[in-house]
Design a protein around this motif. Structure first.
Motif, PDB file in Angstrom:
ATOM      1  N   HIS A 194      44.612  33.563  28.482  1.00  0.00           N
ATOM      2  CA  HIS A 194      44.418  34.799  27.728  1.00  0.00           C
ATOM      3  C   HIS A 194      43.070  35.444  28.018  1.00  0.00           C
ATOM      4  CE1 HIS A 194      48.145  34.399  25.553  1.00  0.00           C
ATOM      5  NE2 HIS A 194      47.829  33.162  25.205  1.00  0.00           N
ATOM      6  N   ASN A 195      42.120  34.675  28.510  1.00  0.00           N
ATOM      7  CA  ASN A 195      40.825  35.254  28.864  1.00  0.00           C
ATOM      8  C   ASN A 195      40.863  35.969  30.203  1.00  0.00           C
ATOM      9  OD1 ASN A 195      39.594  34.259  26.539  1.00  0.00           O
ATOM     10  ND2 ASN A 195      39.031  32.331  27.523  1.00  0.00           N
ATOM     11  N   ASP A 196      41.662  35.473  31.127  1.00  0.00           N
ATOM     12  CA  ASP A 196      41.605  35.946  32.508  1.00  0.00           C
ATOM     13  C   ASP A 196      42.864  36.657  32.989  1.00  0.00           C
ATOM     14  OD1 ASP A 196      38.973  34.782  33.096  1.00  0.00           O
ATOM     15  OD2 ASP A 196      40.012  32.887  32.768  1.00  0.00           O
ATOM     16  N   PHE A 197      43.954  36.551  32.209  1.00  0.00           N
ATOM     17  CA  PHE A 197      45.214  37.182  32.583  1.00  0.00           C
ATOM     18  C   PHE A 197      45.780  37.948  31.403  1.00  0.00           C
ATOM     19  CE2 PHE A 197      44.621  33.508  35.263  1.00  0.00           C
ATOM     20  CZ  PHE A 197      44.940  33.982  36.535  1.00  0.00           C
ATOM     21  N   GLU A 198      46.722  38.838  31.685  1.00  0.00           N
ATOM     22  CA  GLU A 198      47.362  39.622  30.635  1.00  0.00           C
ATOM     23  C   GLU A 198      48.802  39.928  31.021  1.00  0.00           C
ATOM     24  OE1 GLU A 198      44.973  43.127  30.400  1.00  0.00           O
ATOM     25  OE2 GLU A 198      45.484  43.823  32.415  1.00  0.00           O
ATOM     26  N   SER A 199      49.652  40.047  30.008  1.00  0.00           N
ATOM     27  CA  SER A 199      51.048  40.399  30.242  1.00  0.00           C
ATOM     28  C   SER A 199      51.133  41.828  30.755  1.00  0.00           C
ATOM     29  CB  SER A 199      51.838  40.257  28.938  1.00  0.00           C
ATOM     30  OG  SER A 199      53.153  40.746  29.088  1.00  0.00           O
ATOM     31  N   THR A 200      52.033  42.072  31.706  1.00  0.00           N
ATOM     32  CA  THR A 200      52.240  43.414  32.228  1.00  0.00           C
ATOM     33  C   THR A 200      53.514  44.052  31.675  1.00  0.00           C
ATOM     34  OG1 THR A 200      53.271  42.429  34.193  1.00  0.00           O
ATOM     35  CG2 THR A 200      50.954  43.100  34.365  1.00  0.00           C
TER      36      THR A 200
ATOM     37  N   SER B 275      46.149  39.344  36.661  1.00  0.00           N
ATOM     38  CA  SER B 275      44.759  39.019  36.365  1.00  0.00           C
ATOM     39  C   SER B 275      44.057  40.247  35.796  1.00  0.00           C
ATOM     40  CB  SER B 275      44.039  38.540  37.629  1.00  0.00           C
ATOM     41  OG  SER B 275      43.994  39.572  38.604  1.00  0.00           O
ATOM     42  N   LYS B 276      43.107  40.028  34.917  1.00  0.00           N
ATOM     43  CA  LYS B 276      42.344  41.141  34.352  1.00  0.00           C
ATOM     44  C   LYS B 276      41.327  41.683  35.354  1.00  0.00           C
ATOM     45  CE  LYS B 276      42.790  39.690  29.530  1.00  0.00           C
ATOM     46  NZ  LYS B 276      42.082  39.300  28.296  1.00  0.00           N
ATOM     47  N   LYS B 277      40.870  40.815  36.250  1.00  0.00           N
ATOM     48  CA  LYS B 277      39.862  41.224  37.224  1.00  0.00           C
ATOM     49  C   LYS B 277      40.498  41.532  38.576  1.00  0.00           C
ATOM     50  CE  LYS B 277      36.108  38.506  35.152  1.00  0.00           C
ATOM     51  NZ  LYS B 277      35.100  37.439  35.390  1.00  0.00           N
TER      52      LYS B 277
END
Length: 213
Positions: A36-42, A72-74
């Motif tokens: 949850h810190n580094d990835f997110e649902s699309t 990934s968020k980044k």
């Protein structure tokens, strides 16, 4: 294309993914513990599910309403991505599982590195579809058949991306090497745009393998 009752039943199957992503360009390694810190649902909402001891597994679900995916968020420029995946079992024809890198697609000149897994009719091999985009141009497809049943156990699927080459691997076995030939006057190679890591499970019955009637 309309979906048969058999196909709708198959959509309820689950793809399990253990996320082990190593982005060596930034000297950072990500695991499911900090998903949850580094990835997110699309897309897919509740169809993206974290479970297992210590949140050690992530499941992407596909039903008659939607598929699911995350990113990934980044963004990253070069690195290595390793993802341990176990695919939909049984008759999964018409489904596509993806692991890929992509820059912002709304620009129309995006870069992308694709690992796509086309579902199969029971007893037939899974097909791996690979492609590379540079500045919005693709048409660099190559396909391979897996030599094992990817629904039985977790296997590691990897993309290595550096200024000289892109390599697609399965359990450390290279399937394809796409080289940068700009020194020979060929400028087709993704090297300037940062990309996010994506994974998804979705229905593509209009072009992936068809369910037998």
């Amino acid at each position: 294309m309309g979906m048969s009752s058999n196909w709708q039943h198959k959509l309820m199957l689950v793809l399990q993914i253990v996320v082990v992503v190593a982005l060596m360009a930034s000297n950072t390694a990500y695991g499911v513990g900090n998903f949850h810190n580094d990835f997110e649902s699309t897309f897919g909402g509740h169809r993206v599910q974290i479970s297992g001891p210590g949140n050690s597994q992530l499941a992407l679900n596909l039903d008659e309403g939607s598929g699911s995916g995350f990113r990934s968020k980044k963004e990253y420029l070069y690195g290595r991505i390793d993802m341990q995946m176990k695919f939909v079992a049984g008759n999964s024809a018409g489904t596509v599982t993806t692991l890929y890198l992509s820059s912002e697609q709304s620009t129309g000149v995006h870069d992308e590195i694709d690992f796509e897994f086309l579902g199969n009719v029971t007893g037939q091999p899974y097909t791996i579809h690979t492609n590379v985009y540079s500045q919005g141009q693709g048409n660099r497809e190559q396909q391979f058949h897996l030599w094992f049943d990817p629904s039985k156990n977790f296997h590691t699927y990897s993309i290595v991306w550096n200024p000289k080459l892109i390599m697609f691997l399965v359990d450390e076995t290279p399937l394809r090497v796409f080289r940068n030939y700009e020194n020979h006057g060929i400028t087709f190679f993704p090297k300037n745009q940062r990309q996010r890591v994506y994974a998804s499970l979705w229905e593509a019955d209009d072009w992936a393998n068809k369910v037998e009637q």
